[in-house]
Motif scaffolding. Structure first.
Motif, short mmCIF file in Angstrom:
data_model
loop_
_atom_site.label_atom_id
_atom_site.label_comp_id
_atom_site.label_asym_id
_atom_site.label_seq_id
_atom_site.Cartn_x
_atom_site.Cartn_y
_atom_site.Cartn_z
N SER A 1 -0.04 6.26 1.31
CA SER A 1 -0.31 6.76 -0.04
C SER A 1 0.55 6.09 -1.11
O SER A 1 0.45 6.43 -2.29
CB SER A 1 -0.07 8.28 -0.09
OG SER A 1 1.29 8.58 0.23
N VAL A 2 1.40 5.13 -0.70
CA VAL A 2 2.29 4.45 -1.65
C VAL A 2 1.71 3.09 -1.98
O VAL A 2 1.59 2.23 -1.12
CB VAL A 2 3.71 4.30 -1.07
CG1 VAL A 2 4.62 3.61 -2.09
CG2 VAL A 2 4.28 5.66 -0.68
N SER A 3 1.35 2.89 -3.26
CA SER A 3 0.66 1.65 -3.64
C SER A 3 1.58 0.44 -3.73
O SER A 3 1.16 -0.70 -3.56
CB SER A 3 -0.04 1.85 -4.99
OG SER A 3 0.90 2.17 -5.99
N GLN A 4 2.88 0.66 -3.99
CA GLN A 4 3.82 -0.46 -4.15
C GLN A 4 4.94 -0.37 -3.12
O GLN A 4 6.11 -0.57 -3.44
CB GLN A 4 4.39 -0.48 -5.57
CG GLN A 4 3.32 -0.75 -6.63
CD GLN A 4 3.92 -0.86 -8.02
OE1 GLN A 4 4.87 -0.16 -8.36
NE2 GLN A 4 3.37 -1.74 -8.84
N ILE A 5 4.58 -0.14 -1.89
CA ILE A 5 5.58 0.02 -0.85
C ILE A 5 6.37 -1.27 -0.62
O ILE A 5 7.56 -1.23 -0.30
CB ILE A 5 4.93 0.52 0.47
CG1 ILE A 5 6.00 0.86 1.51
CG2 ILE A 5 3.94 -0.51 0.99
CD1 ILE A 5 6.96 1.95 1.09
N ASP A 6 5.72 -2.43 -0.80
CA ASP A 6 6.44 -3.69 -0.64
C ASP A 6 7.59 -3.80 -1.64
O ASP A 6 8.67 -4.30 -1.31
CB ASP A 6 5.49 -4.89 -0.83
CG ASP A 6 4.46 -4.98 0.27
OD1 ASP A 6 4.72 -4.47 1.37
OD2 ASP A 6 3.39 -5.58 0.03
N ARG A 7 7.37 -3.34 -2.85
CA ARG A 7 8.42 -3.38 -3.88
C ARG A 7 9.57 -2.46 -3.53
O ARG A 7 10.74 -2.79 -3.72
CB ARG A 7 7.84 -3.02 -5.24
CG ARG A 7 8.87 -3.05 -6.37
CD ARG A 7 8.24 -2.78 -7.71
NE ARG A 7 7.33 -3.84 -8.08
CZ ARG A 7 6.64 -3.86 -9.22
NH1 ARG A 7 6.77 -2.85 -10.09
NH2 ARG A 7 5.83 -4.86 -9.51
N ARG A 8 9.23 -1.26 -3.02
CA ARG A 8 10.30 -0.32 -2.63
C ARG A 8 11.14 -0.92 -1.50
O ARG A 8 12.34 -0.70 -1.43
CB ARG A 8 9.68 1.01 -2.19
CG ARG A 8 8.87 1.72 -3.23
CD ARG A 8 9.72 2.29 -4.36
NE ARG A 8 10.16 1.31 -5.33
CZ ARG A 8 9.38 0.83 -6.31
NH1 ARG A 8 8.13 1.24 -6.41
NH2 ARG A 8 9.86 -0.04 -7.16
N MET A 9 10.50 -1.67 -0.61
CA MET A 9 11.23 -2.36 0.45
C MET A 9 12.19 -3.38 -0.16
O MET A 9 13.36 -3.45 0.22
CB MET A 9 10.24 -3.04 1.39
CG MET A 9 10.87 -3.92 2.46
SD MET A 9 11.54 -2.98 3.84
CE MET A 9 10.03 -2.45 4.64
N ARG A 10 11.72 -4.16 -1.13
CA ARG A 10 12.57 -5.17 -1.75
C ARG A 10 13.73 -4.54 -2.51
O ARG A 10 14.81 -5.13 -2.61
CB ARG A 10 11.74 -6.05 -2.69
CG ARG A 10 10.77 -6.98 -1.98
CD ARG A 10 10.25 -8.06 -2.92
NE ARG A 10 9.51 -7.51 -4.05
CZ ARG A 10 8.21 -7.28 -4.04
NH1 ARG A 10 7.49 -7.52 -2.94
NH2 ARG A 10 7.59 -6.81 -5.11
N ILE B 1 16.61 -8.06 4.72
CA ILE B 1 15.26 -8.06 5.27
C ILE B 1 14.67 -9.45 5.00
O ILE B 1 14.49 -9.82 3.84
CB ILE B 1 14.39 -6.97 4.61
CG1 ILE B 1 15.07 -5.60 4.77
CG2 ILE B 1 13.00 -6.95 5.21
CD1 ILE B 1 14.59 -4.56 3.78
N HIS B 2 14.42 -10.20 6.05
CA HIS B 2 13.97 -11.57 5.90
C HIS B 2 12.45 -11.70 6.03
O HIS B 2 11.82 -10.98 6.80
CB HIS B 2 14.64 -12.47 6.94
CG HIS B 2 16.08 -12.74 6.65
ND1 HIS B 2 16.89 -13.49 7.48
CD2 HIS B 2 16.88 -12.35 5.62
CE1 HIS B 2 18.10 -13.56 6.97
NE2 HIS B 2 18.13 -12.87 5.86
N THR B 3 11.90 -12.64 5.29
CA THR B 3 10.51 -13.05 5.44
C THR B 3 10.50 -14.46 6.01
O THR B 3 11.56 -15.00 6.36
CB THR B 3 9.80 -13.03 4.07
OG1 THR B 3 10.38 -14.05 3.24
CG2 THR B 3 9.97 -11.68 3.38
N ASN B 4 9.33 -15.08 6.06
CA ASN B 4 9.29 -16.46 6.59
C ASN B 4 9.90 -17.47 5.62
O ASN B 4 10.04 -18.64 5.95
CB ASN B 4 7.86 -16.86 6.96
CG ASN B 4 6.92 -16.87 5.76
OD1 ASN B 4 7.27 -16.43 4.67
ND2 ASN B 4 5.71 -17.37 5.97
N ARG B 5 10.29 -17.03 4.42
CA ARG B 5 11.01 -17.92 3.51
C ARG B 5 12.44 -18.13 4.00
O ARG B 5 13.02 -19.20 3.81
CB ARG B 5 11.03 -17.34 2.10
CG ARG B 5 9.67 -17.28 1.44
CD ARG B 5 9.79 -17.02 -0.06
NE ARG B 5 10.44 -15.75 -0.34
CZ ARG B 5 9.79 -14.60 -0.47
NH1 ARG B 5 8.48 -14.57 -0.33
NH2 ARG B 5 10.43 -13.49 -0.76
#
Length: 225
Positions: free
Chosen positions: A44-53, A62-66
């Motif tokens: 139900s959270v539309s910007q969950i990626d932002r909250r993670m960041r 928290i690493h990504t493939n970058r």
């Protein structure tokens, strides 16, 4: 699940705090998760990626493939737990956090390039299939009067992960520069005026040689006798 922590499913907690608890209780440090798993946990959270960041403001890694070439485009790795943002009085965004407009101005000031290595967004590092992305970093700089001031710079993901946490002593750097021989000081002035360092042919060859695989380095050395 840890019994001494609130549940990540506790609805009274804010989304960022629940995300931190989800990482600790479900993913675990050092483990990989996908964007889909994150979104399924918080449907139900539309910007969950932002909250993670946002957790990076509280020293969560928290690493990504970058940052980690072993990760796929939809994967992330929970590297290290940071501040316990779920505790009372914790998890408030630092007052020093910059706004979108401030970030835009900083990017323009630095010519949309990393202040440390000069990488621009989308550049591929010579020794890895990773593209550069720019972000804001803070550095402590010793001023001529001896005080320390936190100042903002633009840094790429590789330099940021490398973690240049050293203090920068401005008076000492000025003294070191002015003690250079005149010819070297003239070169330094030209670099500063042009906003970038120019590399000689020998420096370019050296950098390319260092990026070669070991077997090719041996072939290169042999060709030079």
């Amino acid at each position: 699940m840890s019994t001494d922590l609130p549940s990540w499913q506790e609805s009274k907690l804010g989304t960022m705090k629940r995300t931190a608890l989800w990482l600790v209780q479900v993913v675990g440090e050092g483990n990989v998760f996908t964007k889909n798993q994150l979104r399924e946990a918080f449907p139900s959270v539309s910007q969950i990626d932002r909250r993670m960041r946002d957790l990076r403001d509280f020293k969560w890694k928290i690493h990504t493939n970058r940052e980690d070439v072993n990760l796929g485009p939809d994967e992330q790795r929970f590297v290290q737990r940071g501040e316990p943002v779920w505790e009372p009085g914790r998890g408030t965004r630092p007052k020093s956090s910059i706004t979108v407009s401030q970030r835009r101005e900083l990017l323009a000031q630095y010519g949309y390039k990393c202040s440390s290595c000069g990488a621009a967004p989308g550049d591929t590092y010579t020794d890895a299939e990773v593209t550069a992305q720019l972000d804001v970093a803070r550095r402590e700089v010793v001023q001529p009067d001896g005080s320390k001031v936190a100042q903002l710079v633009i840094e790429c993901n590789r330099c940021r992960v490398g973690g240049n946490k050293s203090d920068f002593d401005l008076p000492a750097l000025i003294a070191q520069a002015t003690s250079l021989p005149e010819i070297e000081l003239s070169i330094l002035r030209a670099w500063i005026e042009g906003g970038s360092r120019t590399f000689s042919t020998i420096e370019t060859v050296w950098a390319r040689y260092r990026a070669l695989p070991f077997e090719s380095q041996e072939a290169f050395r042999s060709s030079l006798g």
